[in-house]
Design an enzyme around this catalytic site. Structure first.
Site, short mmCIF file in Angstrom:
data_model
loop_
_atom_site.label_atom_id
_atom_site.label_comp_id
_atom_site.label_asym_id
_atom_site.label_seq_id
_atom_site.Cartn_x
_atom_site.Cartn_y
_atom_site.Cartn_z
CE LYS A 69 -4.02 -2.06 2.13
NZ LYS A 69 -4.84 -2.17 3.34
CD GLU A 70 1.92 4.20 -4.64
OE1 GLU A 70 3.10 3.83 -4.72
OE2 GLU A 70 1.35 4.80 -5.56
CE LYS A 82 -0.12 10.80 -7.62
NZ LYS A 82 -0.97 10.31 -8.72
#
Length: 159
Positions: A69-70, A82
């Site tokens: 998960k990021e 970003k």
């Protein structure tokens, strides 16, 4: 132990158009659809694409790690930057204390730009051998696929 990898990829589209793709969730949809050799699925766990959005990246079988998960930790629309950090699983499970990906879109004329892709990481000394698993190639593939997509879907100047 700290490390960093960086690569620049030329894109044949205006920086504003490229940022619309990279600065949103649209990039994940593009990657999931067109780079199935890397990603089996990219799920939005929470958020709308802004800072704090969490994605679950599920890798294609045989790539070494099943998923992680990021979280989008920085979205700077003015400077077109970003950043996302792994917050669960993946690299964190093999001794990394930080794994950050950054895309910066740099204007390079009216109809082209550069995608500067960076990976920054910190790894515990006892897991230092795992630093060899870090590769910038998936980010290069993403930038090249974005270029191909934008060229295919280029709008005429008069439109």
């Amino acid at each position: 132990m700290l490390g960093q990898l960086r690569h620049e990829t030329g894109i044949q589209a205006p920086a504003t158009v490229v940022w619309q793709l990279f600065g949103s969730l649209e990039l994940g949809r593009l990657v999931e659809k067109r780079l199935s050799n890397l990603f089996e699925k990219i799920e939005v766990v929470e958020g709308d694409g802004g800072e704090g959005t969490v994605l679950n990246l599920i890798f294609a079988p045989g790539l070494g790690m099943p998923s992680y998960k990021e979280k989008f930790t920085k979205i700077d629309n003015e400077n077109r930057i970003k950043e996302a950090e792994v917050v669960e699983g993946g690299y964190l499970d093999i001794g990394f204390t930080l794994y950050r990906v950054r895309f910066k879109i740099i204007e390079n004329g009216e109809d082209s730009c550069i995608v500067e892709s960076t990976i920054e990481y910190e790894i515990m000394e006892e897991a230092a051998a795992n630093a060899s698993l870090v590769t910038i190639q998936p980010l290069i593939d993403i930038a090249q696929e974005a270029n191909a997509y934008l060229l295919q879907n280029k709008q005429p100047k008069d439109a």
